[in-house]
Write an enzyme that holds these catalytic residues in place. Structure first.
Site, PDB file in Angstrom:
ATOM      1  CD  GLU A  35      -2.620   1.598   0.273  1.00 44.48           C
ATOM      2  OE1 GLU A  35      -2.727   2.776  -0.082  1.00 44.48           O
ATOM      3  OE2 GLU A  35      -3.242   0.655  -0.277  1.00 44.48           O
ATOM      4  CB  THR A  62      -6.192   1.217  -3.974  1.00 45.44           C
ATOM      5  OG1 THR A  62      -5.245   1.886  -3.144  1.00 45.44           O
ATOM      6  CG2 THR A  62      -6.064  -0.283  -3.753  1.00 45.44           C
ATOM      7  CG  HIS A 115      -4.115   4.218   3.440  1.00 44.48           C
ATOM      8  ND1 HIS A 115      -4.618   5.480   3.592  1.00 44.48           N
ATOM      9  CD2 HIS A 115      -4.773   3.665   2.393  1.00 44.48           C
ATOM     10  CE1 HIS A 115      -5.554   5.688   2.675  1.00 44.48           C
ATOM     11  NE2 HIS A 115      -5.656   4.612   1.930  1.00 44.48           N
ATOM     12  CG  ASP A 128      -1.548   1.022  -3.923  1.00 45.32           C
ATOM     13  OD1 ASP A 128      -0.495   1.451  -3.428  1.00 45.32           O
ATOM     14  OD2 ASP A 128      -2.667   1.181  -3.382  1.00 45.32           O
ATOM     15  CG  HIS A 129      -1.818   4.766  -4.942  1.00 47.16           C
ATOM     16  ND1 HIS A 129      -1.492   5.482  -3.811  1.00 47.16           N
ATOM     17  CD2 HIS A 129      -2.886   3.989  -4.588  1.00 47.16           C
ATOM     18  CE1 HIS A 129      -2.324   5.172  -2.833  1.00 47.16           C
ATOM     19  NE2 HIS A 129      -3.169   4.261  -3.267  1.00 47.16           N
TER      20      HIS A 129
END
Length: 758
Positions: A264, A308, A426, A485-486
């Protein structure tokens, strides 16, 4: 002097009149919108013309909307103007917060999707809001006080209707003038795939909202109007761009289990990164440099508004997210897909996804059925998931989540395909003190400085999970895929990013390279190394299918196998920008990728032709992608091309999932079944303090231990070499480690020589 004063009084609006209050309201709405443009959004306005448009574009809708009140008289007119001002302010305020986190503006699809993604968002919003944001409400408070104290008196005179109409028409004309000027500076503004920043910069925030609503409704009509011939055109395009498999790597993972490990918000720069005299992520670094791991250091996240969910879509479908909203949320329930879980299900694989949060987040409970996942282990499958000591805000803490995940993973019949989604790293990167083992960075940006702490926690959790895989006998039976993911730190934090990288100033290409995320594939027995091929999340599915030895001629994919020498090294981004092994496009500017030098394509015929072809390829790719998704075109695929998922046979109800797992043990192929029916959880060791482990401390000598091994023994004597900004932005930290791994990666990096013009 008296003449000057009398002239000012003559032309200065009387705020005690309805018209004066109207003019004041228009001015205040324009002023605070312009303030937000300059200080809250990164619109990239350059030159006097674009700056003028920033002042101009809030005025037309302010006039049009506030002029509604002119059709009424007295208090109604004044309170209507206050209400309209309030509504515009709430819209502006909401976009300020959304933009700070996502570098984008709120769309209709995001509003519709609110119910599927709002779980536990209050914690994140609390971290996003800054006191300065409330500046946009000051004028409303002042006006309210002035009205209540009757310093501004309500004018009960009826405004002539023709004046009200004139104001409305004037607002419309002014909007057309703004559009005309904008179109001259930026042709095709509303017809081509541009970044939403362009729409707001040229036309305004309210105009963007109107455009987005119209565009969204147009997209809804595309499903009704779509024809099978539309799919044929797209199939011809993707077939034309298909590549030959790499004969050396094809089928190297055939028949093996597959674990997709979702890191994440984890960015490439964090690999091999050192802070406070230690590696931040020693376990991930070791995996990155494993002799059987192929690691791509020019791999970019390509997500749009879906973040995501876009990453998951690209990884498992080789389809881009749409320009607006989330595909999983907007189309995941109704559309037909050719997803990895469905493809592997047909090959005899057990397919499962693991996520320690509610199944409705990003509409996963419906989208996963459409993708063909047999199992989805979400929040209800885990022990005490609402325990505040276990939950990070977006789901279970990684160490707790992964330990419980192992209990289900051991029961999956082999071969299996499992996607495991972590969440601790996150935003807002908060972690309780008992889990912190490294100091915050010192950039002075509160959003950024906690990132290394949650990244370290994620790394420790992965190390524990990796250790379990080895002890349970899965390590050498499984292709393990790690991906980010990003971005975790958006480019809105440039001063902090520069400090992290040891740079005084960031270039345009530095910011593009900041979008890099890890993509690592470990195949037992296959020689790995650092692969410099340019690619992105769209290329993951064809790459993995090739390694698994699965031919994908019938699968519609917009990505290609990264290990193929024919892979076209062009990475399109959702806003129409792109990066290739030769050149980079950012807005309307072009750069040499290797040096960051800005160029004018018109000065070199060869460069001009390459860029023209690349722009055409990127535009066609995104256009065809959107038509495929918005028209649900895969429903037209023949049964021989696409085996439909029978969603009626799939249930993610907890009792059903557990019952199905129990029945599946009869196959005798799960890890648990092969262990004589006994659980292997005794092999899983975690130091999570919530589960009885030792609390982490900043000065604990054991913090430098990874499964009892000192950091220096993982990477050898060179592990003390610090990362440089240049080596970080080129893909990984230590220049020394780059040299040592490159020398052994020839077999896996053969495709790095193919040019972007292929």
């Amino acid at each position: 002097m008296q003449r000057l004063v009398s002239t000012i009084r003559k032309w200065w609006p009387d705020f005690n009149s309805t018209v004066g209050f109207f003019i004041l309201s228009v001015f205040l709405v324009t002023l605070k919108t312009y303030w937000a443009y300059q200080f809250e959004f990164s619109l990239g306005a350059t030159g006097a013309l674009q700056q003028f448009l920033l002042i101009l574009n809030p005025i037309p809708t302010a006039i049009i909307l506030l002029s509604i009140a002119l059709y009424f008289r007295g208090r109604i007119a004044y309170w209507l103007m206050m209400l309209i001002n309030l509504l515009q302010t709430v819209w502006l305020f909401a976009n300020i917060l959304y933009y700070r986190e996502f570098s984008d503006f709120i769309s209709l699809n995001i509003v519709k999707a609110g119910g599927s993604v709002d779980n536990n968002l209050s914690k994140a919003i609390g971290g996003i809001i800054k006191p300065i944001d409330f500046v946009v409400y000051i004028d409303l408070i002042v006006l309210l006080i002035l009205l209540l104290l009757k310093i501004i008196k309500v004018d009960k005179t009826l405004i002539q209707k023709r004046f009200a109409i004139l104001m409305t028409v004037f607002g419309v004309v002014l909007m057309m003038v703004d559009f005309g000027i904008a179109s001259k500076d930026r042709s095709g503004l509303l017809t081509r795939t541009f970044d939403n920043n362009y729409i707001v910069k040229y036309l305004g925030l309210n105009e963007y909202a109107a455009y987005n609503i119209v565009k969204t409704n147009q997209q809804a009509n595309e499903v009704k109007e779509a024809k099978s011939s539309d799919l044929d055109k797209i199939k011809a395009f993707t077939k034309q761009n298909k590549v030959l498999a790499n004969a050396t790597t094809f089928s190297k993972a055939k028949g093996k289990n597959v674990i997709i490990f979702h890191l994440e918000s984890f960015q490439q720069f964090m690999l091999d990164y050192r802070w406070d005299g230690q590696e931040v992520t020693p376990n991930l670094n070791a995996f990155y440099h494993d002799t059987n791991t192929t690691s791509f250091d020019n791999f970019y996240n390509q997500v749009g508004q879906g973040k995501t969910s876009d990453a998951e879509l690209m990884l498992e479908n080789s389809l881009y997210g749409t320009a607006s909203g989330s595909v999983m949320t907007n189309y995941g329930t109704t559309n037909t897909f050719q997803a990895m879980p469905s493809v592997l299900d047909q090959m005899g694989y057990t397919t499962a996804a693991f996520h320690g949060d509610v199944p409705s987040f990003w509409n996963r409970d419906n989208a996963y059925k459409s993708w063909g996942y047999q199992y989805f282990f979400s929040k209800s499958y885990y022990k005490d998931p609402d325990n505040p000591n276990y939950n990070i805000g977006y789901g279970l803490k990684d160490k707790i989540f992964l330990k419980d995940t192992a209990s289900y993973l051991q029961q999956l019949p082999q071969p299996f395909y499992a996607k495991i989604i972590t969440v601790t790293n996150h935003y807002p990167y908060d972690l309780d003190s008992q889990n912190i083992s490294i100091k915050k960075t010192t950039t002075g940006d509160s959003t950024v400085d906690g990132y290394v702490q949650t990244a370290r926690y994620l790394d420790q959790a992965f190390g524990e999970f990796e250790s379990y895989l080895k002890k349970a006998g899965l390590w050498n039976k499984t292709m393990i895929v790690l991906y980010g993911d990003h971005y975790g730190i958006s480019t809105n934090h440039q001063p902090a990013i520069a400090k992290l990288l040891g740079k005084k100033k960031l270039s345009a290409t530095d910011l593009v390279n900041w979008e890099k995320v890890p993509f690592m594939v470990r195949v037992p027995g296959m020689k790995g190394g650092i692969n410099h091929t340019y690619g992105g999340e769209i290329d993951v599915m064809p790459t993995l299918l090739g390694l698994l030895g699965i031919k994908d001629e019938q699968v519609v994919q917009f990505g290609t196998d990264l290990l193929s020498s024919e892979h076209r090294q062009v990475v399109p981004f959702r806003n129409g920008d792109w990066v290739s092994s030769e050149y980079t496009k950012i807005g309307s500017s072009y750069y040499v990728t290797a040096t960051g030098t800005k160029i004018k394509p018109s000065e070199d015929p060869r460069v001009k032709q390459i860029i023209k072809e690349t722009n055409k390829f990127v535009t066609q790719t995104l256009d065809y992608n959107d038509k495929l998704i918005q028209g649900n075109l895969l429903r037209f695929a023949s049964k021989s091309e696409l085996k439909r998922v029978n969603k009626k046979n799939i249930s993610y109800k907890t009792s059903t999932g557990i019952a199905n797992l129990k029945a599946a043990q009869k196959k005798g192929t799960s890890v648990k079944a092969q262990n004589g029916g006994k659980s292997t959880l005794d092999k899983y060791v975690t130091n999570a303090p919530e589960l009885g482990g030792i609390k982490q401390t900043l000065n604990n000598d054991d913090n430098d231990l990874v499964d009892g091994i000192k950091e220096s023994s993982i990477l050898g004597d060179d592990s003390n070499v610090s990362a440089t900004p240049e080596s970080i932005l080129s893909g990984h930290g230590s220049d020394n480690s780059k040299k040592t791994t490159d020398s052994s990666s020839s077999s896996s990096s053969s495709s790095s020589s193919s040019s972007s013009s292929k």
